[in-house]
Design a protein around this motif. Structure first.
Motif, PDB file in Angstrom:
ATOM      1  N   ASP A  42       0.831  -1.544   0.012  1.00  0.00           N
ATOM      2  CA  ASP A  42      -0.413  -0.385  -0.280  1.00  0.00           C
ATOM      3  C   ASP A  42       1.066   1.736   0.247  1.00  0.00           C
ATOM      4  OD1 ASP A  42      -2.710   1.076   1.135  1.00  0.00           O
ATOM      5  OD2 ASP A  42      -1.081   2.130   1.585  1.00  0.00           O
ATOM      6  N   PRO A  43       0.921   2.809  -1.098  1.00  0.00           N
ATOM      7  CA  PRO A  43       2.084   3.284  -1.064  1.00  0.00           C
ATOM      8  C   PRO A  43       1.342   4.349  -0.036  1.00  0.00           C
ATOM      9  CG  PRO A  43      -0.295   3.746  -2.776  1.00  0.00           C
ATOM     10  CD  PRO A  43      -0.776   2.185  -1.692  1.00  0.00           C
ATOM     11  N   VAL A  44       0.825   4.180   0.974  1.00  0.00           N
ATOM     12  CA  VAL A  44       0.868   5.331   2.340  1.00  0.00           C
ATOM     13  C   VAL A  44       1.126   4.437   3.054  1.00  0.00           C
ATOM     14  CG1 VAL A  44      -1.154   5.786   4.306  1.00  0.00           C
ATOM     15  CG2 VAL A  44      -1.050   6.018   2.127  1.00  0.00           C
ATOM     16  N   ARG A  45       1.625   2.555   3.444  1.00  0.00           N
ATOM     17  CA  ARG A  45       2.157   2.198   4.563  1.00  0.00           C
ATOM     18  C   ARG A  45       3.795   2.233   4.246  1.00  0.00           C
ATOM     19  NH1 ARG A  45      -2.417  -0.851   4.725  1.00  0.00           N
ATOM     20  NH2 ARG A  45      -2.336  -2.189   3.148  1.00  0.00           N
ATOM     21  N   LEU A  46       3.780   2.505   3.009  1.00  0.00           N
ATOM     22  CA  LEU A  46       4.810   2.220   2.053  1.00  0.00           C
ATOM     23  C   LEU A  46       5.995   3.300   2.269  1.00  0.00           C
ATOM     24  CD1 LEU A  46       7.161   0.720   0.390  1.00  0.00           C
ATOM     25  CD2 LEU A  46       6.511   1.660  -1.126  1.00  0.00           C
ATOM     26  N   ARG A  47       5.262   4.649   2.384  1.00  0.00           N
ATOM     27  CA  ARG A  47       5.450   6.162   2.696  1.00  0.00           C
ATOM     28  C   ARG A  47       6.342   5.901   4.344  1.00  0.00           C
ATOM     29  NH1 ARG A  47       2.378  10.910   1.468  1.00  0.00           N
ATOM     30  NH2 ARG A  47       3.703  12.039   2.361  1.00  0.00           N
ATOM     31  N   LEU A  48       4.878   4.995   5.349  1.00  0.00           N
ATOM     32  CA  LEU A  48       5.373   5.210   6.727  1.00  0.00           C
ATOM     33  C   LEU A  48       6.629   4.660   6.904  1.00  0.00           C
ATOM     34  CD1 LEU A  48       1.471   4.810   7.483  1.00  0.00           C
ATOM     35  CD2 LEU A  48       2.739   6.543   8.597  1.00  0.00           C
TER      36      LEU A  48
END
Length: 124
Positions: A42-48
């Protein structure tokens, strides 16, 4: 998005797997490792994850403002990362601090190591 709970990944089970370039994974091994990759997919989780990994530890109070998402949504994503065995958390007063579980990434890195893969023309 599903409301079902994700199982917490047992990092000892991930350590059992040899690099995928050496030997194909069996179904049980894939079932153990898949939640970690799913969490990172998931892009958000990858950024987090990249934000947390860039420092020794990070407060949720510093993570939330970096996104145009509600605090409960960020908390959900952090919970997925925690349940996947990728981060640890510790409550200090009203804030929760997150840090990477280095062993999880060492094991994922070893799993993805293709340097041991047979080369073209070598005897199989």
């Amino acid at each position: 998005m599903s409301k079902q709970e994700l199982p917490v990944v047992d990092l000892n089970a991930v350590a059992c797997c040899s690099p995928i370039a050496v030997r194909p994974m069996d179904a049980d091994q894939a079932a153990v490792v898949a939640p970690m990759f799913k969490a990172l997919g998931d892009p958000v989780r990858l950024r987090l994850m990249s934000m947390i990994a860039s420092v020794p530890e990070m407060c949720v109070c510093d993570l939330t403002p970096a996104f145009d998402l509600s605090a409960p949504t960020i908390s959900h994503h952090l919970k997925v990362l925690r349940e996947a065995g990728l981060v640890d958390s510790e409550r200090r007063g009203t804030w929760v601090w997150y840090r990477v579980k280095p062993e999880a990434f060492r094991q994922l890195g070893a799993l993805l190591d293709v340097s041991a893969a047979p080369t073209a023309g070598s005897a199989a």
